[in-house]
Design a protein around this motif. Structure first.
Motif, PDB file in Angstrom:
ATOM      1  N   GLN A   1      -4.003  -1.203   3.791  1.00 36.09           N
ATOM      2  CA  GLN A   1      -3.616  -1.842   2.521  1.00 36.09           C
ATOM      3  C   GLN A   1      -2.032  -0.574   1.239  1.00 36.09           C
ATOM      4  O   GLN A   1      -2.423   0.835   2.025  1.00 36.09           O
ATOM      5  CB  GLN A   1      -4.027  -1.815   1.429  1.00 36.09           C
ATOM      6  CG  GLN A   1      -4.460  -2.787  -0.111  1.00 36.09           C
ATOM      7  CD  GLN A   1      -5.708  -3.016  -0.456  1.00 36.09           C
ATOM      8  OE1 GLN A   1      -6.286  -2.982   0.377  1.00 36.09           O
ATOM      9  NE2 GLN A   1      -6.443  -3.427  -1.733  1.00 36.09           N
ATOM     10  N   VAL A   2      -1.323  -1.255   0.679  1.00 41.34           N
ATOM     11  CA  VAL A   2      -0.166  -0.020   0.462  1.00 41.34           C
ATOM     12  C   VAL A   2      -0.056  -1.275  -0.812  1.00 41.34           C
ATOM     13  O   VAL A   2      -0.822  -2.020  -2.378  1.00 41.34           O
ATOM     14  CB  VAL A   2       1.029  -0.646   0.901  1.00 41.34           C
ATOM     15  CG1 VAL A   2       0.695   0.622   2.074  1.00 41.34           C
ATOM     16  CG2 VAL A   2       1.213  -1.773   0.921  1.00 41.34           C
TER      17      VAL A   2
ATOM     18  N   LEU B   1      11.651   3.195  -0.615  1.00 39.50           N
ATOM     19  CA  LEU B   1      11.639   2.077  -1.347  1.00 39.50           C
ATOM     20  C   LEU B   1      10.329   1.906  -2.458  1.00 39.50           C
ATOM     21  O   LEU B   1      10.270   0.961  -2.584  1.00 39.50           O
ATOM     22  CB  LEU B   1      11.524   0.770  -0.589  1.00 39.50           C
ATOM     23  CG  LEU B   1      12.472   0.451  -0.095  1.00 39.50           C
ATOM     24  CD1 LEU B   1      12.821  -1.114   1.194  1.00 39.50           C
ATOM     25  CD2 LEU B   1      13.899   0.232  -0.949  1.00 39.50           C
ATOM     26  N   GLY B   2       9.862   3.544  -2.225  1.00 39.33           N
ATOM     27  CA  GLY B   2       8.392   3.480  -2.971  1.00 39.33           C
ATOM     28  C   GLY B   2       7.191   3.313  -2.651  1.00 39.33           C
ATOM     29  O   GLY B   2       6.205   3.482  -3.315  1.00 39.33           O
ATOM     30  N   VAL B   3       7.032   2.862  -1.568  1.00 40.68           N
ATOM     31  CA  VAL B   3       5.656   1.845  -1.344  1.00 40.68           C
ATOM     32  C   VAL B   3       5.088   3.040  -0.155  1.00 40.68           C
ATOM     33  O   VAL B   3       5.153   4.133   0.241  1.00 40.68           O
ATOM     34  CB  VAL B   3       6.262   1.013   0.466  1.00 40.68           C
ATOM     35  CG1 VAL B   3       4.538   0.551   0.602  1.00 40.68           C
ATOM     36  CG2 VAL B   3       6.810  -0.235   0.167  1.00 40.68           C
ATOM     37  N   ARG B   4       3.582   2.867  -0.586  1.00 42.15           N
ATOM     38  CA  ARG B   4       2.541   4.198  -0.730  1.00 42.15           C
ATOM     39  C   ARG B   4       0.788   3.767   0.354  1.00 42.15           C
ATOM     40  O   ARG B   4       1.145   2.512  -0.764  1.00 42.15           O
ATOM     41  CB  ARG B   4       2.465   5.014  -2.578  1.00 42.15           C
ATOM     42  CG  ARG B   4       3.669   5.559  -2.507  1.00 42.15           C
ATOM     43  CD  ARG B   4       3.572   6.518  -1.841  1.00 42.15           C
ATOM     44  NE  ARG B   4       5.107   7.253  -2.021  1.00 42.15           N
ATOM     45  CZ  ARG B   4       6.239   7.251  -2.121  1.00 42.15           C
ATOM     46  NH1 ARG B   4       6.739   6.126  -1.437  1.00 42.15           N
ATOM     47  NH2 ARG B   4       7.656   8.154  -2.941  1.00 42.15           N
TER      48      ARG B   4
ATOM     49  N   THR C   1      -0.707   8.035  -2.020  1.00 40.37           N
ATOM     50  CA  THR C   1      -0.271   8.769  -0.777  1.00 40.37           C
ATOM     51  C   THR C   1       0.529   8.299  -0.097  1.00 40.37           C
ATOM     52  O   THR C   1       1.018   7.362  -0.093  1.00 40.37           O
ATOM     53  CB  THR C   1      -1.423   9.809  -0.293  1.00 40.37           C
ATOM     54  OG1 THR C   1      -1.800   8.617   0.484  1.00 40.37           O
ATOM     55  CG2 THR C   1      -2.307  10.704  -0.515  1.00 40.37           C
ATOM     56  N   HIS C   2       1.344   9.490   0.792  1.00 40.83           N
ATOM     57  CA  HIS C   2       2.530   8.712   1.224  1.00 40.83           C
ATOM     58  C   HIS C   2       2.349   8.362   2.375  1.00 40.83           C
ATOM     59  O   HIS C   2       0.446   8.300   3.243  1.00 40.83           O
ATOM     60  CB  HIS C   2       3.596  10.124   1.644  1.00 40.83           C
ATOM     61  CG  HIS C   2       4.245  10.910   0.358  1.00 40.83           C
ATOM     62  ND1 HIS C   2       5.261  11.956   0.879  1.00 40.83           N
ATOM     63  CD2 HIS C   2       3.709  10.378  -0.658  1.00 40.83           C
ATOM     64  CE1 HIS C   2       5.694  11.975  -0.466  1.00 40.83           C
ATOM     65  NE2 HIS C   2       4.843  10.898  -1.178  1.00 40.83           N
TER      66      HIS C   2
END
Length: 351
Positions: free
Chosen positions: A246-247, A286-289, A294-295
């Motif tokens: 999940q992101v 693209l900014g998905v975390r 966190t990264h």
């Protein structure tokens, strides 16, 4: 009902004419799904089965006690539409009691699961998760005679080609000696055993895990687990990957980069996957975390973005194993429940 005859007593011409007449009559009778129409349809099926090379004794035995199941037709016609979200679905599908039972059975069968997991390169926790979600660990397999269920749904007509294909596969399974007609039990749709394989899936993926000469997905756990693992392996599973995660997305994220929710078919879904998958590094850029902000992991693998509900619901990065589970069941909810349960089986649970 019993319709028994020996095809050898008839000439090829008579049989062909008989089949054509019966098929035509059965098509007309389907309009009201009458018992008389069903008997005619069964007779036509028997002729067709014999023409495909199935043994006369097998055909007569398989259809000797076949019944029309109105409940199967009703269930097929009135499958419920999804009216809840993944947030409400998962607690019902993967309650704590099921997680605890899955962990206990994972430990109990760990030697067998480990052997099978190594042979097929499939993590055992996913085998247990599928087992638990398909049949509550073998407790709920369905009590329909599979021949009757498939014949009923073929006769009903909306998906006749599909269910006749399943019926021929079921006869092949019986002919090969894996199960008797009486013991071939399953769901109203013909899904069989502790892993709920349709007959064509059985033919393609079932395994004789213990080498006793039979592929018994009803009562032999070696066969059950091996067949599940073989299915996943043949659909591209890798034990070097998990299923997905999940992101969170940034506020200005372009939602068109995700796989559309309703692609209409597995083929279209796979095409959408190919068009939208990116490396984790690209998703990171693209900014998905991760869900906790966190990264993303710094590993060289690709993933696609999926919305099981809609753009306002949960968001997942799906790895290649996700595709294997979508082949098993083309449902975001099903795949999410398998992944969720497998994660909770893992010790310690994934955070």
């Amino acid at each position: 009902m019993s319709i028994s005859f020996d095809i050898k007593k008839y000439s090829l011409l008579i049989c062909c004419c008989f089949l054509l007449c019966l098929t035509s009559s059965a098509q007309a009778a389907k309009k009201d799904l009458s018992e008389a129409g069903f008997e005619i349809y069964v007779a036509a099926l028997k002729v067709a089965a014999l023409s495909k090379g199935y043994d006369n004794a097998l055909v007569n035995n398989a259809f000797s006690k076949v019944k029309f199941h109105q409940r199967a037709v009703k269930a097929d016609r009135s499958q419920p539409e999804t009216v809840e979200t993944l947030d409400t679905y998962l607690p019902k599908r993967v309650p704590d009691w099921k997680v605890n039972k899955a962990r206990a059975l994972y430990k109990e069968h760990l030697p067998l699961l480990t052997k099978i997991g190594k042979k097929y390169s499939v993590q055992p926790r996913f085998i247990v998760a599928l087992w638990g979600l398909e049949t509550n660990f073998g407790k709920i397999m369905g009590n329909y005679n599979v021949i009757s269920a498939l014949t009923t749904l073929a006769y009903e007509g909306r998906r006749e080609v599909f269910f006749k294909k399943q019926l021929w596969a079921a006869l092949t399974i019986i002919q090969q000696g894996h199960v008797s007609v009486e013991n071939m039990k399953g769901s109203w749709a013909g899904a069989m055993g502790q892993n709920q394989f349709m007959p064509t899936s059985f033919v393609a993926f079932a395994v004789d895990g213990d080498g006793d000469g039979k592929k018994d997905i009803w009562g032999n756990l070696d066969d059950v687990f091996s067949s599940m693992a073989n299915y996943l392996k043949k659909e591209g599973w890798s034990d070097e990957l998990t299923w997905g995660r999940q992101v969170k997305l940034p506020a200005d994220f372009d939602k068109s980069l995700a796989i559309p929710k309703n692609t209409g078919s597995r083929k279209n879904w796979l095409k959408a996957w190919e068009k939208t998958e990116k490396t984790l590094a690209q998703w990171q850029a693209l900014g998905v975390r991760r869900a906790d902000g966190t990264h993303l992991p710094k590993v060289d693998i690709k993933a696609a973005l999926v919305f099981p509900d809609d753009e306002n619901g949960r968001v997942y990065l799906a790895y290649n194993n996700y595709k294997s589970l979508m082949h098993w069941n083309l449902s975001y909810y099903f795949v999410s429940s398998v992944g969720h349960l497998s994660d909770r089986i893992k010790f310690p649970p994934i955070q």
